[in-house]
Design an enzyme around this catalytic site. Structure first.
Site, PDB file in Angstrom:
ATOM      1  N   ALA A  65       3.909  -3.132   3.114  1.00 15.59           N
ATOM      2  CA  ALA A  65       2.927  -4.136   2.691  1.00 15.59           C
ATOM      3  C   ALA A  65       2.336  -3.704   1.356  1.00 15.59           C
ATOM      4  CB  ALA A  65       1.834  -4.246   3.746  1.00 15.59           C
ATOM      5  N   GLY A 108       5.749  -1.885   6.421  1.00 15.37           N
ATOM      6  CA  GLY A 108       6.146  -3.273   6.678  1.00 15.37           C
ATOM      7  C   GLY A 108       7.627  -3.509   6.385  1.00 15.37           C
ATOM      8  N   GLU A 111       9.298  -2.545   9.491  1.00 17.48           N
ATOM      9  CA  GLU A 111       8.996  -3.566  10.511  1.00 17.48           C
ATOM     10  C   GLU A 111       9.797  -4.840  10.261  1.00 17.48           C
ATOM     11  OE1 GLU A 111       4.825  -2.976   9.705  1.00 17.48           O
ATOM     12  OE2 GLU A 111       4.447  -2.492  11.800  1.00 17.48           O
ATOM     13  N   GLU A 131       2.248   4.633   7.338  1.00 16.72           N
ATOM     14  CA  GLU A 131       0.869   4.126   7.274  1.00 16.72           C
ATOM     15  C   GLU A 131      -0.166   5.202   7.545  1.00 16.72           C
ATOM     16  OE1 GLU A 131       3.381   2.673   8.885  1.00 16.72           O
ATOM     17  OE2 GLU A 131       3.398   0.511   8.499  1.00 16.72           O
TER      18      GLU A 131
HETATM   19  C1  HXC Z   1       1.931  -1.627  -3.603  1.00 22.66           C
HETATM   20  C2  HXC Z   1       3.512  -0.139  -4.298  1.00 22.66           C
HETATM   21  C3  HXC Z   1       3.909   0.115  -2.972  1.00 22.66           C
HETATM   22  C4  HXC Z   1       3.235  -0.589  -1.919  1.00 22.66           C
HETATM   23  C5  HXC Z   1       5.106   1.328  -4.274  1.00 22.66           C
HETATM   24  N1  HXC Z   1       4.279   0.638  -5.076  1.00 22.66           N
HETATM   25  N2  HXC Z   1       4.901   1.030  -2.994  1.00 22.66           N
HETATM   26  N3  HXC Z   1       2.523  -0.996  -4.605  1.00 22.66           N
HETATM   27  N4  HXC Z   1       2.255  -1.453  -2.285  1.00 22.66           N
HETATM   28  N5  HXC Z   1       3.554  -0.445  -0.647  1.00 22.66           N
HETATM   29  C6  HXC Z   1       4.208   0.677  -6.543  1.00 22.66           C
HETATM   30  C7  HXC Z   1       3.699   1.999  -7.048  1.00 22.66           C
HETATM   31  O1  HXC Z   1       2.295   2.030  -7.022  1.00 22.66           O
HETATM   32  C8  HXC Z   1       4.250   1.995  -8.454  1.00 22.66           C
HETATM   33  O2  HXC Z   1       3.447   1.172  -9.266  1.00 22.66           O
HETATM   34  C9  HXC Z   1       5.587   1.302  -8.297  1.00 22.66           C
HETATM   35  O3  HXC Z   1       5.517   0.583  -7.076  1.00 22.66           O
HETATM   36  C10 HXC Z   1       6.748   2.275  -8.196  1.00 22.66           C
HETATM   37  O4  HXC Z   1       6.435   3.219  -7.181  1.00 22.66           O
HETATM   38  P1  HXC Z   1       6.558   4.792  -7.373  1.00 22.66           P
HETATM   39  O5  HXC Z   1       5.712   5.429  -6.346  1.00 22.66           O
HETATM   40  O6  HXC Z   1       6.298   5.175  -8.802  1.00 22.66           O
HETATM   41  O7  HXC Z   1       8.112   4.996  -7.094  1.00 22.66           O
HETATM   42  P2  HXC Z   1       8.832   6.228  -6.419  1.00 22.66           P
HETATM   43  O8  HXC Z   1       8.314   7.514  -6.985  1.00 22.66           O
HETATM   44  O9  HXC Z   1      10.286   5.928  -6.509  1.00 22.66           O
HETATM   45  O10 HXC Z   1       8.364   6.218  -4.880  1.00 22.66           O
HETATM   46  C11 HXC Z   1       8.737   5.113  -4.068  1.00 22.66           C
HETATM   47  C12 HXC Z   1       7.959   5.165  -2.720  1.00 22.66           C
HETATM   48  C13 HXC Z   1       6.441   5.245  -2.998  1.00 22.66           C
HETATM   49  C14 HXC Z   1       8.389   6.406  -1.919  1.00 22.66           C
HETATM   50  C15 HXC Z   1       8.343   3.930  -1.946  1.00 22.66           C
HETATM   51  O11 HXC Z   1       6.096   4.213  -3.945  1.00 22.66           O
HETATM   52  C16 HXC Z   1       5.597   5.060  -1.792  1.00 22.66           C
HETATM   53  O12 HXC Z   1       5.395   6.003  -1.014  1.00 22.66           O
HETATM   54  N6  HXC Z   1       5.064   3.850  -1.618  1.00 22.66           N
HETATM   55  C17 HXC Z   1       4.150   3.543  -0.515  1.00 22.66           C
HETATM   56  C18 HXC Z   1       4.889   3.387   0.788  1.00 22.66           C
HETATM   57  C19 HXC Z   1       3.952   3.066   1.926  1.00 22.66           C
HETATM   58  O13 HXC Z   1       2.966   3.769   2.169  1.00 22.66           O
HETATM   59  N7  HXC Z   1       4.234   1.971   2.632  1.00 22.66           N
HETATM   60  C20 HXC Z   1       3.364   1.488   3.741  1.00 22.66           C
HETATM   61  C21 HXC Z   1       2.410   0.477   3.196  1.00 22.66           C
HETATM   62  S1  HXC Z   1       1.286  -0.051   4.429  1.00 22.66           S
HETATM   63  P3  HXC Z   1       3.038   1.606 -10.769  1.00 22.66           P
HETATM   64  O14 HXC Z   1       2.070   0.549 -11.196  1.00 22.66           O
HETATM   65  O15 HXC Z   1       2.463   2.973 -10.672  1.00 22.66           O
HETATM   66  O16 HXC Z   1       4.340   1.581 -11.504  1.00 22.66           O
HETATM   67  C22 HXC Z   1       2.154  -1.078   5.371  1.00 22.66           C
HETATM   68  C23 HXC Z   1       1.390  -1.656   6.520  1.00 22.66           C
HETATM   69  C24 HXC Z   1       2.266  -2.578   7.301  1.00 22.66           C
HETATM   70  O17 HXC Z   1       3.284  -1.357   5.160  1.00 22.66           O
HETATM   71  C25 HXC Z   1       1.495  -3.683   7.875  1.00 22.66           C
HETATM   72  C26 HXC Z   1       2.360  -4.873   8.163  1.00 22.66           C
HETATM   73  C27 HXC Z   1       2.755  -5.691   6.996  1.00 22.66           C
END
Ligand code: HXC
Length: 257
Positions: A65, A108, A111, A131
């Site tokens: 998400a 997400g 999921e 998460e």
């Molecule tokens: C918003 C995101 C994002 C996310 C990445 N980005 N994931 N923005 N929401 N979930 C953005 C980063 O901020 C960054 O923006 C750009 O995408 C590239 O990401 P990087 O981190 O620079 O890339 P990389 O080093 O290749 O790492 C990729 C990654 C990492 C491992 C996927 O981005 C990451 O850990 N993302 C978060 C994953 C996460 O926690 N997902 C769960 C979300 S909560 P900028 O502006 O800096 O370029 C969830 C709840 C579910 O899903 C509920 C139901 C829907």
């Protein structure tokens, strides 16, 4: 239909949807999920589409998400935003959804993958529910579907550490069907979707519905549902064609009638 965050096309009888927010590794904001659900429902209602192929890019299926969209929200606004209601509509799609998953399938994204019916993964896939690292927990079915898929102890480990698993581990735990090199996973998933799209469409949909019943109904209820679906298919021309073709030693030609 013009969409901002998904691309769509049709190949033979397969509807293809590609998640397309590369600047944020396909993070699922509300608009993307809304577009995805609307397009899936449109395809589901089109009798010429008999399977859906859902994919992202080679780098990411979806990184979860959109964190920016949630960061400043409060409990009450989250409650009334009811963002998961739209996810429930995805689980009601009646044609099979085949996922071609490469790179990150996190939160997400994982999921969403688990909402699909068959998953073909690339060797680079990294699948998890991180998460916990954000101080929250899965909200679109992760604690339930992942536990059913991989069992309690592995689900606990994944969700309490937030560590993703590799494609090979996902295969071992029954979370994906097949793992292939990144160069071929998409084509293989498309081939599989096309193969399914040639089967009798009513049987395909009723098999999907019956299998899903097995996940949250008791055996006796599921068996009864299955039996009624089985009888119902004898009202279809495809049942006559399938059995006649077998007897005549030829390939059946299914029409969906
Ligand atoms: C918003 C995101 C994002 C996310 C990445 N980005 N994931 N923005 N929401 N979930 C953005 C980063 O901020 C960054 O923006 C750009 O995408 C590239 O990401 P990087 O981190 O620079 O890339 P990389 O080093 O290749 O790492 C990729 C990654 C990492 C491992 C996927 O981005 C990451 O850990 N993302 C978060 C994953 C996460 O926690 N997902 C769960 C979300 S909560 P900028 O502006 O800096 O370029 C969830 C709840 C579910 O899903 C509920 C139901 C829907």
């Amino acid at each position: 239909m013009q969409y901002q965050y998904i691309q769509t096309e049709c190949e033979d009888n397969v509807g293809i949807i590609r998640l397309n927010r590369p600047e944020v590794v396909n993070a699922l904001n509300l608009k993307l999920i809304d577009e995805l659900t609307s397009e899936m429902e449109r395809m589901d209602g089109d009798p010429s589409i008999r399977a859906i192929l859902l994919t992202g890019s080679d780098k990411a299926f979806a990184a979860g998400a959109d964190i920016n969209e949630m960061a400043e929200e409060g409990a009450i606004s989250m409650l009334w935003r009811d963002q998961f209601a739209v996810w429930d509509r995805i689980s009601r799609i009646s044609v099979p959804i085949i996922a071609a998953v490469s790179g990150y399938a996190l939160g997400g994204g994982c999921e969403l993958m688990m909402n699909c019916d068959i998953v073909i993964a690339s060797e680079t896939a990294r699948i998890g529910q991180p998460e916990i690292n954000l101080g929250v927990m899965p909200g679109a079915g992760g604690t339930q579907r992942l536990t059913k898929a991989v069992g309690k102890v592995k689900a606990m480990e994944m969700m309490l550490t937030g560590d993703p698993i590799t494609a090979e581990e996902a295969l071992q735990y029954g979370l994906v069907n097949k793992v292939l090199p990144v160069e071929v996973y998409y084509q293989e998933a498309l081939k599989l979707a096309k193969r399914i799209s040639l089967q009798a469409p009513n049987a395909v949909r009723l098999i999907k519905q019956s299998v899903l019943k097995a996940q949250d109904h008791r055996l006796a209820e599921g068996m009864e549902y299955e039996r009624n679906c089985f009888y119902l298919l004898f009202a279809s021309e495809d049942q006559k064609e399938g059995m006649k073709a077998f007897i005549e030693k030829r390939k059946p030609k299914f029409t969906g009638r």
